[in-house]
Design a protein around this motif. Structure first.
Motif, mmCIF file in Angstrom:
data_model
loop_
_atom_site.group_PDB
_atom_site.id
_atom_site.type_symbol
_atom_site.label_atom_id
_atom_site.label_comp_id
_atom_site.label_asym_id
_atom_site.label_seq_id
_atom_site.Cartn_x
_atom_site.Cartn_y
_atom_site.Cartn_z
ATOM 1 N N ALA A 110 0.822 -1.210 0.000
ATOM 2 C CA ALA A 110 0.000 0.000 0.000
ATOM 3 C C ALA A 110 0.853 1.255 0.000
ATOM 4 N N GLY A 111 2.074 1.151 0.524
ATOM 5 C CA GLY A 111 2.953 2.310 0.567
ATOM 6 C C GLY A 111 2.445 3.376 1.522
ATOM 7 N N ASP A 112 3.153 4.478 1.552
ATOM 8 C CA ASP A 112 2.758 5.569 2.440
ATOM 9 C C ASP A 112 1.542 6.324 1.923
ATOM 10 N N ALA A 113 1.191 6.102 0.653
ATOM 11 C CA ALA A 113 -0.029 6.690 0.115
ATOM 12 C C ALA A 113 -1.260 6.141 0.830
ATOM 13 N N ALA A 114 -1.109 4.943 1.432
ATOM 14 C CA ALA A 114 -2.234 4.335 2.143
ATOM 15 C C ALA A 114 -2.712 5.212 3.290
ATOM 16 N N PHE A 115 -1.777 5.876 3.969
ATOM 17 C CA PHE A 115 -2.162 6.730 5.092
ATOM 18 C C PHE A 115 -3.059 7.873 4.619
ATOM 19 N N VAL A 116 -2.751 8.407 3.442
ATOM 20 C CA VAL A 116 -3.539 9.510 2.889
ATOM 21 C C VAL A 116 -4.944 9.030 2.527
ATOM 22 N N ILE A 117 -5.026 7.894 1.831
ATOM 23 C CA ILE A 117 -6.325 7.377 1.394
ATOM 24 C C ILE A 117 -7.168 6.926 2.581
ATOM 25 N N ILE A 118 -6.546 6.267 3.550
ATOM 26 C CA ILE A 118 -7.288 5.816 4.730
ATOM 27 C C ILE A 118 -7.882 7.003 5.472
ATOM 28 N N ALA A 119 -7.126 8.103 5.519
ATOM 29 C CA ALA A 119 -7.594 9.284 6.232
ATOM 30 C C ALA A 119 -8.672 10.046 5.476
ATOM 31 N N PRO A 345 9.777 3.966 -8.441
ATOM 32 C CA PRO A 345 9.955 3.501 -7.058
ATOM 33 C C PRO A 345 9.808 4.645 -6.068
ATOM 34 N N GLY A 346 9.519 4.281 -4.841
ATOM 35 C CA GLY A 346 9.334 5.298 -3.810
ATOM 36 C C GLY A 346 7.876 5.653 -3.629
ATOM 37 N N CYS A 347 7.619 6.526 -2.677
ATOM 38 C CA CYS A 347 6.247 6.866 -2.310
ATOM 39 C C CYS A 347 5.830 8.279 -2.693
ATOM 40 N N ALA A 348 6.783 9.130 -3.064
ATOM 41 C CA ALA A 348 6.454 10.535 -3.313
ATOM 42 C C ALA A 348 5.379 10.711 -4.386
ATOM 43 N N PRO A 349 5.555 10.156 -5.613
ATOM 44 C CA PRO A 349 4.514 10.347 -6.626
ATOM 45 C C PRO A 349 3.205 9.672 -6.256
ATOM 46 N N GLN A 350 3.283 8.565 -5.509
ATOM 47 C CA GLN A 350 2.067 7.848 -5.129
ATOM 48 C C GLN A 350 1.263 8.638 -4.094
ATOM 49 N N ILE A 351 1.954 9.333 -3.213
ATOM 50 C CA ILE A 351 1.268 10.182 -2.229
ATOM 51 C C ILE A 351 0.529 11.306 -2.944
ATOM 52 N N VAL A 352 1.193 11.910 -3.941
ATOM 53 C CA VAL A 352 0.543 12.946 -4.740
ATOM 54 C C VAL A 352 -0.685 12.376 -5.439
ATOM 55 N N GLY A 376 6.354 1.110 -3.689
ATOM 56 C CA GLY A 376 6.759 1.912 -2.540
ATOM 57 C C GLY A 376 8.263 1.892 -2.336
ATOM 58 N N ASP A 377 8.661 1.976 -1.086
ATOM 59 C CA ASP A 377 10.084 1.959 -0.755
ATOM 60 C C ASP A 377 10.608 0.542 -0.580
ATOM 61 N N ALA A 378 9.743 -0.458 -0.702
ATOM 62 C CA ALA A 378 10.165 -1.841 -0.515
ATOM 63 C C ALA A 378 11.116 -2.296 -1.613
ATOM 64 N N LEU A 379 11.064 -1.624 -2.765
ATOM 65 C CA LEU A 379 11.929 -2.031 -3.870
ATOM 66 C C LEU A 379 13.382 -1.639 -3.625
ATOM 67 N N PHE A 380 13.628 -0.660 -2.759
ATOM 68 C CA PHE A 380 14.986 -0.151 -2.584
ATOM 69 C C PHE A 380 15.966 -1.183 -2.030
ATOM 70 N N PRO A 381 15.598 -1.986 -1.009
ATOM 71 C CA PRO A 381 16.544 -3.014 -0.554
ATOM 72 C C PRO A 381 16.912 -3.998 -1.664
ATOM 73 N N LEU A 382 15.931 -4.340 -2.505
ATOM 74 C CA LEU A 382 16.210 -5.267 -3.603
ATOM 75 C C LEU A 382 17.070 -4.595 -4.667
ATOM 76 N N LEU A 383 16.820 -3.312 -4.943
ATOM 77 C CA LEU A 383 17.650 -2.576 -5.891
ATOM 78 C C LEU A 383 19.098 -2.514 -5.408
#
Length: 422
Positions: A110-119, A345-352, A376-383
């Motif tokens: 869900a990434g950090d965008a989930a917090f925005v949508i849930i709220a 990758p990352g959450c910035a564009p998804q939050i927007v 989300g940011d989960a891809l970074f450890p694999l990258l």
């Protein structure tokens, strides 16, 4: 008339001014830690602590129950934020879970965008992430059972460039049950930095690094408080401020947390015996070591997150990108755009993107497609450990996103715009 230097001329060409460059940098450094890393730290710590208390039995259970792995991975990804999904990536690096499980985890993330949508749109969040979970589980099992052409994509990506690791078992785990990476042992220790060892040039750096680790956790807790408060207030604009206020806490915790994370990742791990960030340990010798591992894991993620924030923010300014205009395209292009945006990758564009949905700018089908596609940011450890596996994984999370988004567009029985918005 004052003559401009080469730096100023370059900035003018990219539609940037020096103050603007500095402002984007500071805001990205601050926001990345508070909005992402503080939440990741707590999630990783909880899992690591359970590992410590159970002596590694969770990983053993997953290794012994392969049929449950995609389901377990999707459940980890479903947790709001990226911490749950980040936990799964090291398990793949060590060969404990399948590639289908990785895809299921990332697709459900869900990434950090989930917090925005849930709220702002709780009913939409329930449906979107529920659909993403089902799609993730089904596609994860399909990859493990039938492969779905993973081998061909693997070979195609290999032509682009070598994986970052020697031997890079990446997606070959689909066909090979015995992956190995040079310099890595099953206990999660690398050849250079085993727990309990330090560099020859030790000196004052070891106690300094341990002190930085302790302070890092103090700052992370402060960042978590600021992050929760930020979400509770409806994700407002937060000005830079150095004062005993919420804005001050947000600013100080964000900047200090990022600075400490960069120190721990690039320097501190050489002196406190924790060089295996991005990998999972079978167990931990003490509670302190558990905290230490979580801090190092989160510090590595922070480095990638800040990099992604900067690339995204500077890219928006330089190329004058308008995500709202791009993703609010007419017709079936909307969910397709949402799925393709998830490749970043990352959450910035998804939050927007989540904010745009709450404003009624994009349809529900696009939101759901993005929820499945984004890693989300989960891809970074694999990258960081195996770029080839990360590229293939993000390609495969886009496939169910496109299919689900298009199907929702044509068959979703409820209103497309504004569904579930408070």
């Amino acid at each position: 008339m004052t003559q401009q230097g080469p730096v100023e001329n370059l900035l003018v060409q990219f539609n940037l001014s020096l103050p603007e460059v500095w402002e984007i940098f500071i805001y990205s450094v601050r926001d990345g830690f508070v909005q992402v890393s503080a939440f990741v730290a707590i999630t990783v710590l909880l899992f690591s602590y359970v590992q410590y208390r159970t002596g590694g039995r969770i990983v053993t259970f997953l290794e012994d129950n392969e049929r449950l792995q995609p389901l377990a991975g999707a459940l980890l990804g479903l947790t709001p934020g990226c911490g749950g999904a980040i936990i799964a990536m090291p398990l793949y690096i060590r060969g404990s879970i399948s590639f289908g499980t990785v895809v299921a985890t990332l697709a459900a993330t869900a990434g950090d965008a989930a917090f925005v949508i849930i709220a702002l749109a709780p009913e939409a969040a329930l449906y979107a992430y529920g659909i993403a979970f089902v799609a993730a589980v089904l596609f994860g099992y399909a990859i493990d059972v039938w492969g779905l052409g993973v081998g061909r994509v693997d070979r195609a990506v290999e032509r682009i460039g070598r994986p970052m690791t020697d031997g890079g078992f990446a997606t070959t785990s689909v066909d090979d049950d015995s992956p190995s990476v040079a310099g890595y042992d099953p206990d999660g220790h690398d050849d250079c930095h085993r727990p309990g060892t330090t560099s020859a040039d030790d000196g004052v750096m070891t106690p300094l690094s341990h002190a930085a680790h302790v302070v890092w956790w103090v700052v992370a807790v402060a960042g978590l408080v600021a992050g929760v408060t930020y979400l509770a207030r409806g994700a407002p604009e937060v000005p830079l401020e150095l004062a005993p206020t919420f804005f001050g806490l947000f600013t100080v915790a964000g900047i200090a947390g990022t600075a400490l994370s960069f120190y721990l990742h690039f320097f501190g791990r050489r002196y406190i015996g924790e060089g295996e960030a991005g990998r999972i340990r079978d167990d931990f010798q003490s509670a302190y070591e558990t905290f230490q591992h979580a801090a190092m894991e989160t510090s590595m993620v922070t480095v990638w997150v800040i990099g992604a924030y900067l690339v995204y923010e500077y890219g928006v300014v330089v190329f004058a990108l308008d995500i709202g205009a791009l993703t609010a395209a007419a017709g079936v292009l909307a969910p397709i755009a949402g799925a393709l945006l998830g490749l970043i990758p990352g959450c910035a564009p998804q939050i927007v993107f989540a904010g745009l949905y709450a404003e009624g700018a994009i349809p529900f089908s696009a939101l759901t497609a993005n929820a499945i596609s984004q890693d989300g940011d989960a891809l970074f450890p694999l990258l960081a450990i195996d770029m080839k596996a990360a590229i293939i994984a993000t390609i495969y999370t886009t496939i169910p996103a496109l299919i689900t988004g298009v199907l929702l567009y044509y068959f979703w029985p409820f209103a497309e715009f504004g569904f579930g918005v408070l």
